[in-house]
Design a protein around this motif. Structure first.
Motif, short mmCIF file in Angstrom:
data_model
loop_
_atom_site.label_atom_id
_atom_site.label_comp_id
_atom_site.label_asym_id
_atom_site.label_seq_id
_atom_site.Cartn_x
_atom_site.Cartn_y
_atom_site.Cartn_z
N ILE A 139 80.76 22.65 79.75
CA ILE A 139 81.87 22.29 80.62
C ILE A 139 82.15 20.80 80.50
O ILE A 139 81.22 20.00 80.35
CB ILE A 139 81.57 22.68 82.09
CG1 ILE A 139 82.81 22.50 82.97
CG2 ILE A 139 80.39 21.88 82.63
CD1 ILE A 139 82.61 23.05 84.39
N PRO B 99 84.36 27.21 80.93
CA PRO B 99 83.28 27.34 79.94
C PRO B 99 83.18 28.72 79.32
O PRO B 99 83.65 29.72 79.87
CB PRO B 99 82.04 27.02 80.77
CG PRO B 99 82.39 27.46 82.15
CD PRO B 99 83.85 27.16 82.31
N LEU C 67 81.74 28.96 86.08
CA LEU C 67 82.40 27.66 86.12
C LEU C 67 81.81 26.77 87.20
O LEU C 67 81.41 25.62 86.95
CB LEU C 67 83.91 27.87 86.36
CG LEU C 67 84.73 26.65 86.80
CD1 LEU C 67 84.73 25.59 85.72
CD2 LEU C 67 86.16 27.08 87.15
N TRP D 119 79.42 23.45 87.09
CA TRP D 119 79.99 22.25 87.71
C TRP D 119 78.95 21.57 88.60
O TRP D 119 78.71 20.37 88.52
CB TRP D 119 81.22 22.64 88.52
CG TRP D 119 82.15 21.51 88.87
CD1 TRP D 119 81.84 20.20 88.97
CD2 TRP D 119 83.55 21.63 89.14
NE1 TRP D 119 82.95 19.47 89.30
CE2 TRP D 119 84.02 20.32 89.41
CE3 TRP D 119 84.44 22.69 89.20
CZ2 TRP D 119 85.34 20.06 89.75
CZ3 TRP D 119 85.76 22.42 89.52
CH2 TRP D 119 86.22 21.13 89.78
#
Length: 600
Positions: free
Chosen positions: A446, A458, A586, A590
């Motif tokens: 990412i 991603p 995701l 993150w």
């Protein structure tokens, strides 16, 4: 187009470039003061003569050196650190639709496939790399000399598709170094192509389905490469033809053209028209000047510019089946249109039909309506029905906003010839496609940013287009597509869990990638997988479609999109969503990737 179209020739089969290894012969790039010139003529073949597996880029500049310097330096560092063969996945996509709209036309895929299929460094190109990296290891140059795309695979959306932000247009899989080396060239091949195609589609929508739209921008284009690309992709996006003769030769784009003001002003007196006769369809000779002057007297067009009439007669006797006159050289309604009508009546009397006029200045709405009134009046006077339908072509620096304004005002224009604003994309100079690493060694990656629009999604993904009951697309849904190679180890992450594929009649949850409260349940009437493998480890998976076929597909797809997504003012954003699995992947990555700040 109807039989009353401007003079043209029959489109030829698309021409494709067949390059030899001698294209860059004679380069001694290490001598920095020398400028490389093409030493040999480039050979071309017709598309139907091109053998599968021998694809070459259409443009001679499209080589591995059409790249940014940092791609070469990164590849060298990857090689030096033994990471060049690590399996990687990159997504090529864009973040925002152009021109303030809510749709984009994907174009440039054929050129991408051709470039990747033909990817290799010639010896002269290797020498050039040596010149810019004089201290590099000779082993790296040896590596480049043997490098090709035999381990690369491409997944792509069909060229000509209507596409939306964040959806990967192309997914590139293969060894890290070559995937990195492909980046700049692929972006170059897709960005401008998609921007031009989208611009053409927007102008096509403004013109309307029942009008003809021509691309007349060669002289204003961004150099010869920009001109050829603009003609190709404007046609793909909806233009009906071009003024660019070379685009007709190479791509089979229908070519159109009449004459310029200089042709009219080059005539001054009757002495400039030494011959005024023309043969009718039966071979009988007629004096076209005598007939035109007869109608000039009958219609009491006594104040028209005679030199303009002589120019029109000269053009008409050259093209009696394709007489279309530029009428605004002196005075459109008091000279140009009357002179055109006199010549058209003369042609009609001997068995030909005039085509129409071109307006290149002034109030196009007013002039087109007044010209149409004159056509009808004269047609009624002489009992000629087709005079009502004589073509009115408009040029004069047209753009999307001007055409929309003409539509609101009302007009009688049949053909829009668009130049500068179409081929240069004055309304927006670039699309802004990006190319981001989304997986390496089987693990999703990412890229973060304080702007959510720049955060990457991603992992390997497929996009599915979900259609509603009315037959319009409702949402594009991104799902995770894990790949199970012998070296993959399932670490239990969401990225290694097979996502549920949306199915017709089966309700599916669609989430906004960054705003969890924005979610919707959709029951598809039908589902289309947008991605397919187009290039598989050195092999082109399917024959490349013709430009004409891509154009037809593009216009068909455009017709499926809801009008509120296409409208020029305040269009409705189209939904691009992710599955719960991709959303969790995701946001999990993150949180893992953002350093935790400590307050004291």
């Amino acid at each position: 187009m109807s039989s009353n179209t401007p003079t043209t020739t029959t489109p030829v089969t698309s021409l494709k470039r067949k390059l030899s290894n001698a294209d860059l012969a004679g380069s001694h790039s290490h001598v920095k003061s020398r400028e490389l010139k093409r030493a040999t003529t480039v050979n071309y073949v017709y598309q139907d003569e091109e053998k599968q597996g021998s694809l070459k880029p259409l443009n001679g500049f499209v080589t591995p050196l059409l790249t940014d310097m940092y791609q070469i330096t990164m590849a060298y560092s990857l090689w030096r650190n033994h990471r060049h063969d690590n399996p990687a996945v990159f997504d090529l996509y864009f973040r925002k639709n152009p021109f303030g709209g809510e749709f984009t036309v994907f174009a440039g895929l054929e050129e991408v496939i051709r470039f990747v299929s033909d990817f290799h460094f010639t010896q002269s190109e290797i020498e050039h790399v040596r010149s810019i990296l004089p201290d590099c290891d000779e082993g790296f140059l040896e590596y480049l000399s043997k490098l090709d795309a035999s381990k690369v695979s491409l997944y792509a959306i069909q060229e000509g598709s209507i596409v939306f932000p964040r959806i990967p247009l192309i997914r590139v899989e293969g060894p890290l170094a070559i995937c990195q080396l492909l980046e700049t060239t692929l972006l170059c091949l897709v960005n401008f192509a998609s921007l031009i195609a989208t611009n053409a589609a927007r102008h096509r929508l403004a013109c309307g389905k029942d009008k003809i739209m021509l691309e007349f921008g060669l002289r204003r284009a961004q150099g010869p490469d920009g001109a050829m690309s603009a003609s190709r992709y404007a046609y793909l996006g909806g233009a009906d033809g071009t003024s660019n003769v070379l685009a007709h030769c190479f791509f089979g784009v229908p070519v159109r053209g009449t004459h310029a003001h200089s042709f009219v002003t080059s005539y001054h007196s009757i002495d400039d028209l030494p011959e005024s006769t023309v043969l009718d369809p039966n071979g009988k000779t007629h004096d076209l000047l005598k007939l035109a002057l007869k109608y000039r007297d009958e219609l009491e067009f006594k104040t028209t510019v005679l030199s303009e009439l002589y120019a029109f007669l000269a053009y008409a006797r050259t093209f009696p089946k394709g007489f279309l006159a530029l009428v605004d050289t002196y005075d459109t309604l008091n000279s140009g249109v009357p002179n055109f009508l006199c010549v058209s009546l003369a042609l009609h009397e001997i068995g030909y039909q005039g085509v129409g006029i071109r307006l290149d200045s002034g109030d196009l709405s007013y002039l087109s309506k007044e010209s149409r009134k004159m056509f009808k009046k004269v047609g009624q006077k002489y009992g000629i029905d087709y005079f009502d339908k004589l073509q009115i072509v408009a040029s004069n620096d047209l753009n999307e906003a001007t055409i929309n304004a003409l539509n609101r005002q009302g007009h009688e224009i049949d053909v829009f010839a668009i130049g500068t604003n179409l081929v240069t994309c004055q309304a927006q100079p670039a699309l802004g496609c990006v190319y981001k690493l989304v997986e390496i060694n089987g693990q999703p990656r990412i890229k973060l940013s304080q702007e959510s629009s720049k955060v990457t999604l991603p992992g390997r993904k497929l996009a599915y287009r979900i259609f509603g009951e009315a037959g319009h697309p409702l949402v594009d849904l991104l799902v995770i597509q894990p790949h199970h190679t012998n070296g993959d180890k399932d670490n239990g992450s969401a990225a290694h869990v097979q996502d549920e594929i949306p199915e017709a009649g089966k309700r599916v949850m669609c989430l906004h990638p960054f705003e969890e409260q924005k979610r919707v349940l959709v029951t598809p009437s039908s589902v289309v997988n947008l991605h397919k493998k187009v290039f598989d480890q050195g092999v082109v998976c399917e024959p490349l479609p013709s430009l004409s076929d891509i154009r037809t597909y593009c216009l068909s797809e455009l017709g499926k999109i809801r009008e509120d997504h296409l409208r020029p003012s305040n269009p409705t954003p189209y939904k691009v969503s992710v599955t719960k699995n991709l959303y969790d992947t995701l946001h999990g990555l993150w949180l893992e990737s953002v350093p935790i700040k400590e307050m004291k």
